[in-house]
Design an enzyme around this catalytic site. Structure first.
Site, PDB file in Angstrom:
ATOM      1  CG  HIS A  24      -0.779  -0.650   2.372  1.00 56.12           C
ATOM      2  ND1 HIS A  24       0.089  -0.167   3.273  1.00 56.12           N
ATOM      3  CD2 HIS A  24      -1.260  -1.785   2.902  1.00 56.12           C
ATOM      4  CE1 HIS A  24       0.153  -0.974   4.308  1.00 56.12           C
ATOM      5  NE2 HIS A  24      -0.648  -1.959   4.107  1.00 56.12           N
ATOM      6  CG  ASP A  82       0.385  -7.550   7.000  1.00 54.53           C
ATOM      7  OD1 ASP A  82      -0.615  -7.188   7.642  1.00 54.53           O
ATOM      8  OD2 ASP A  82       1.505  -7.025   7.166  1.00 54.53           O
ATOM      9  CG  HIS A 222       6.453  -7.757   8.231  1.00 52.77           C
ATOM     10  ND1 HIS A 222       5.765  -8.336   7.192  1.00 52.77           N
ATOM     11  CD2 HIS A 222       5.557  -6.974   8.871  1.00 52.77           C
ATOM     12  CE1 HIS A 222       4.509  -7.922   7.200  1.00 52.77           C
ATOM     13  NE2 HIS A 222       4.352  -7.097   8.210  1.00 52.77           N
TER      14      HIS A 222
END
Ligand code: FEO
Length: 388
Positions: A24, A82, A222
């Site tokens: 995004h 996510d 992440h």
């Protein structure tokens, strides 16, 4: 696919997204990973999931260790898709698994995304025994969604930190000491700048909380897992969340016929000659999310745009719009640009810099058409004087 052991009976069962290049608006040039973790205890526990298209990858890694249907508990540290996108797969395959999330924000978020279910709300300080191990929840609201929390296992000294301390980095290496540390820290800085910077106060609170825990491993959702360089990432987060850079400059601009380009290069040269580390970014060849990491640690920002149809260039408007959202504040700023007639863009840029919360440290610089050598010399002198 195989799971990766983090500690005895604790596994990384996430997914590697090698191809994503836009998260995004964030240019993820090195891809990303979605970290999910499996704890084999009396209650088999899954911490976070992965983005929906990667559900099968996560499931196959879990099945490398245990039949998926045996999962008893799912911890959802963060609702963003996510990390929760594969939750419906888990709900379908493990209908009796208890799902813990922050209350009320996590419950509200999961319900909005996946429908009504008996999500179990937890609050900061709550603990859950899963057998030999305990999971303690620490709420980290607005880091960077209202529902965010992190999960700490004191027996293993592991913090499952979700977005915090993460990096958008796809790699075959799973640990900080297997990867190139300079790359990992660079990506952690980019991640902080583009995702966490608007929530610096919350980041400081979270940092203080984390710093008070006995931690040997930080397992984010992440990038790589921190086990050998925890002081380095903690020190970096302390610096970034302090948000008071003492030096450094960035010059960001777009140009039509190279006049604003010549002004930008003169400004950069003046910064450099005054001993100020400087980076020059032409928005034609740089993505705004790649500029943010330098902004994070620089004191001065100069933004330039020629005037196009009475407006600043769309690339500059886009950069400034993105910057406003990140709310960096605490910077010295000025605007510059060339124009043919009108010249509205330079004032527009200055106003946007003010809206970003920057202090305007120098009068805007406006040059009609093409700057002469004398005008460039004057710009150089003005910037140098401002820095004295
Ligand atoms: Fe990585 Fe806020 O999700």
């Amino acid at each position: 696919m195989k799971a990766t052991q983090v500690k005895e009976n604790i596994y990384w069962v996430g997914a590697i997204d090698w191809s994503i290049r836009n998260f995004h608006g964030y240019h993820t040039g090195k891809g990303t990973t979605y970290g999910a973790y499996l704890i084999m205890d009396e209650k088999i526990t899954l911490i976070d999931t992965v983005k929906a298209p990667f559900a099968e990858e996560m499931i196959s890694r879990i099945r490398d260790i245990v039949p998926l249907e045996k999962i008893d508990i799912v911890i959802s540290n963060h609702v963003e898709m996510d990390h929760s996108g594969a939750l419906p797969n888990i709900m379908e395959l493990c209908p009796n698994a208890a799902i813990y999330t922050s209350g009320p924000a996590g419950v509200k978020g999961l319900t909005a995304h996946y429908g009504q279910r008996d999500y179990i709300p937890v609050k900061s300080g709550d603990s859950l025994s899963i057998g030999k191990r305990t999971l303690t929840f620490v709420s980290t609201p607005m880091l960077h969604w209202p529902d965010n929390m992190v999960t700490y296992c004191p027996e293993e000294k592991i913090l499952f930190s979700n977005d915090a301390f993460g990096q958008h980095l796809a790699s075959s290496e799973r640990f900080d000491d297997e990867a190139d540390l300079s790359v990992v820290l660079e990506e952690a800085k980019k991640y902080y700048g583009n995702i966490i910077m608007p929530y610096g106060k919350q980041a400081q609170t979270a940092w203080n909380t984390v710093n008070s825990l006995d931690i040997e491993i930080i397992a984010p959702s992440h990038g790589v897992i921190w086990r050998s360089h925890i002081p380095a990432i903690m020190e970096a987060y302390a610096l970034w969340s302090n948000n008071e850079p003492e030096t450094g400059a960035i010059v960001v601009y777009d140009s039509m016929w190279n006049s604003t380009d010549a002004m930008a290069k003169t400004i950069a040269e003046a910064f450099r000659d005054c001993g100020m580390p400087v980076r020059l970014y032409n928005l034609k060849s740089n993505h705004y999310s790649d500029i943010v990491p330098d902004l994070l640690t620089c004191k001065y920002i100069a933004v330039g745009s020629p005037t196009l149809n009475s407006q600043m260039m769309p690339s500059v408007a886009s950069f400034l719009c993105y910057l406003k959202g990140l709310s960096p504040k605490n910077r010295e700023a000025f605007a510059f640009g060339s124009y043919g007639w009108g010249g509205q863009s330079i004032e527009q840029v200055e106003k946007e810099l003010e809206t970003c919360g920057f202090h305007i440290c120098m009068d805007k610089i406006r040059i009609p058409y093409i700057p002469t050598q004398e005008q460039l010399q004057q710009i150089y002198t003005n910037v140098s004087d401002m820095l004295k």
